[in-house]
Design an enzyme around this catalytic site. Structure first.
Site, PDB file in Angstrom:
ATOM      1  N   ASP A  20      34.283  45.275  36.368  1.00  0.00           N
ATOM      2  CA  ASP A  20      34.602  43.874  36.099  1.00  0.00           C
ATOM      3  C   ASP A  20      33.321  43.098  35.807  1.00  0.00           C
ATOM      4  OD1 ASP A  20      36.264  41.723  35.754  1.00  0.00           O
ATOM      5  OD2 ASP A  20      36.640  41.378  37.879  1.00  0.00           O
ATOM      6  N   ASN A  68      46.256  42.951  31.184  1.00  0.00           N
ATOM      7  CA  ASN A  68      45.224  42.600  30.207  1.00  0.00           C
ATOM      8  C   ASN A  68      45.778  42.330  28.800  1.00  0.00           C
ATOM      9  OD1 ASN A  68      42.667  44.724  31.755  1.00  0.00           O
ATOM     10  ND2 ASN A  68      42.981  42.515  31.954  1.00  0.00           N
TER      11      ASN A  68
HETATM   12  C1  IPE Z   1      40.899  44.238  36.420  1.00  0.00           C
HETATM   13  O1  IPE Z   1      40.016  43.301  35.910  1.00  0.00           O
HETATM   14  C2  IPE Z   1      41.368  45.164  35.343  1.00  0.00           C
HETATM   15  C3  IPE Z   1      40.373  46.093  34.819  1.00  0.00           C
HETATM   16  C4  IPE Z   1      39.171  46.236  35.291  1.00  0.00           C
HETATM   17  C5  IPE Z   1      40.786  46.883  33.690  1.00  0.00           C
HETATM   18  P1  IPE Z   1      40.501  41.850  35.460  1.00  0.00           P
HETATM   19  O2  IPE Z   1      39.292  41.070  35.156  1.00  0.00           O
HETATM   20  O3  IPE Z   1      41.518  41.972  34.393  1.00  0.00           O
HETATM   21  O4  IPE Z   1      41.224  41.316  36.789  1.00  0.00           O
HETATM   22  P2  IPE Z   1      41.554  39.868  37.240  1.00  0.00           P
HETATM   23  O5  IPE Z   1      42.412  39.260  36.166  1.00  0.00           O
HETATM   24  O6  IPE Z   1      40.284  39.128  37.410  1.00  0.00           O
HETATM   25  O7  IPE Z   1      42.282  40.047  38.537  1.00  0.00           O
HETATM   26  C1  IPE Z   2      36.279  43.910  32.719  1.00  0.00           C
HETATM   27  O1  IPE Z   2      35.533  42.786  32.377  1.00  0.00           O
HETATM   28  C2  IPE Z   2      36.851  44.613  31.504  1.00  0.00           C
HETATM   29  C3  IPE Z   2      38.315  44.522  31.359  1.00  0.00           C
HETATM   30  C4  IPE Z   2      39.139  44.008  32.229  1.00  0.00           C
HETATM   31  C5  IPE Z   2      38.892  45.050  30.119  1.00  0.00           C
HETATM   32  P1  IPE Z   2      36.227  41.379  32.104  1.00  0.00           P
HETATM   33  O2  IPE Z   2      36.595  41.293  30.670  1.00  0.00           O
HETATM   34  O3  IPE Z   2      37.338  41.168  33.053  1.00  0.00           O
HETATM   35  O4  IPE Z   2      35.037  40.381  32.403  1.00  0.00           O
HETATM   36  P2  IPE Z   2      35.118  38.979  33.160  1.00  0.00           P
HETATM   37  O5  IPE Z   2      35.840  39.217  34.456  1.00  0.00           O
HETATM   38  O6  IPE Z   2      35.858  38.056  32.262  1.00  0.00           O
HETATM   39  O7  IPE Z   2      33.696  38.590  33.362  1.00  0.00           O
HETATM   40 MG    MG Z   3      37.495  40.303  34.876  1.00  0.00          MG
END
Ligand code: IPE
Ligand code: IPE
Ligand code: MG
Length: 240
Positions: A20, A68
């Site tokens: 994340d 997502n």
């Molecule tokens: C969790 O990350 C999903 C993945 C790492 C693929 P997100 O960034 O989507 O989760 P939330 O929305 O902050 O809970």
């Molecule tokens: C994790 O990074 C990747 C996926 C969930 C695909 P994020 O895209 O959630 O990055 P933040 O949380 O917005 O920084």
């Molecule tokens: Mg995220």
């Protein structure tokens, strides 16, 4: 980590990761979110090699959740393009490092060429032995459990199963993770401390490690730090 230290440490057999912070990593640098995902993919590739070298037997990474899809069409499209590219690279990395790749999640929602790529990754690495790398894409734990219950009920209807047969092991055998032991260690980067629908059944007794660093900054030293912390824990599984 020196070879000596590696011998002294207990290496967790199964490490699960919620990567994340790709978006925030990019934002901090004034870059588009997608650049964070590009860097994040490189780090996944490197982490597969690092984990295999450390002697981790199972590495399971959350790449794309069932939730997502709610992101902008632009971001989802860019992530799909990255999958296309990285699936090919991953096949090379897996072959080079004797790593088996499996996918968990519901693949039918992806475009045909991505489904083919995932099938190919699994079939061409199925005999690899050093480590199993599991990638969770279009994965959500509630979706996984829902699909499992549906299949279980269909098997009941067809006379292959009766309610008395249902045990914890049987439920595990209907989940996407049927080939994997439960994770010993869960790592989530970027400072968030939630599960975001990841492996709810499987993480029942897993140790959690949270770090503030964003996923594109994750590296071997960070992985080793998490393993050292894991070694300081006293795992009890309900006993004393
Ligand atoms: C969790 O990350 C999903 C993945 C790492 C693929 P997100 O960034 O989507 O989760 P939330 O929305 O902050 O809970
Ligand atoms: C994790 O990074 C990747 C996926 C969930 C695909 P994020 O895209 O959630 O990055 P933040 O949380 O917005 O920084
Ligand atoms: Mg995220």
């Amino acid at each position: 980590m020196t070879e000596e230290e590696k011998k002294e440490l207990k290496i967790p057999a199964h490490v699960a990761i919620i990567l994340d912070g790709n978006g925030r990593w990019a934002k901090k640098r004034g870059l588009p979110r997608n650049m964070g995902h590009v860097e994040g993919c490189k780090v996944v590739e490197q982490t597969v090699e690092d984990a295999a070298r450390l002697g981790i037997q199972y590495l399971t990474v959350y790449g794309f959740s069932t939730e997502n899809w709610k992101r902008s069409a632009e971001e989802v499209g860019a992530l799909m393009q990255l999958f296309r590219y990285y699936m090919k690279r991953l096949l090379k990395v897996a072959k080079k490092n004797d790593v088996r790749v499996i996918m968990i999640g519901e693949r039918s929602r992806f475009d045909d060429d991505i489904i083919e790529g995932l099938n190919r990754l699994e079939s061409e690495t199925k005999d690899n032995k050093r480590m199993t790398f599991t990638i969770a894409v279009n994965y959500g734990s509630r979706d996984e459990i829902t699909r499992a219950v549906r299949r279980m009920m269909a098997d009941c209807r067809d006379g292959k199963l009766s309610p008395e047969d249902v045990t914890e092991d049987l439920i595990s055998s209907y989940l996407d993770t049927r080939l994997l032991p439960d994770p010993d260690l869960l790592i989530r980067t970027s400072g968030e401390q939630r599960l975001s629908n990841y492996l709810l059944w499987q993480l029942a007794y897993t140790e959690f490690y949270f770090t503030d660093i964003y996923w594109p900054d994750f590296n071997k030293e960070e992985l080793e730090k998490a393993i050292r912390k894991y070694n300081d824990r006293d795992r009890r599984f309900g006993g004393v």
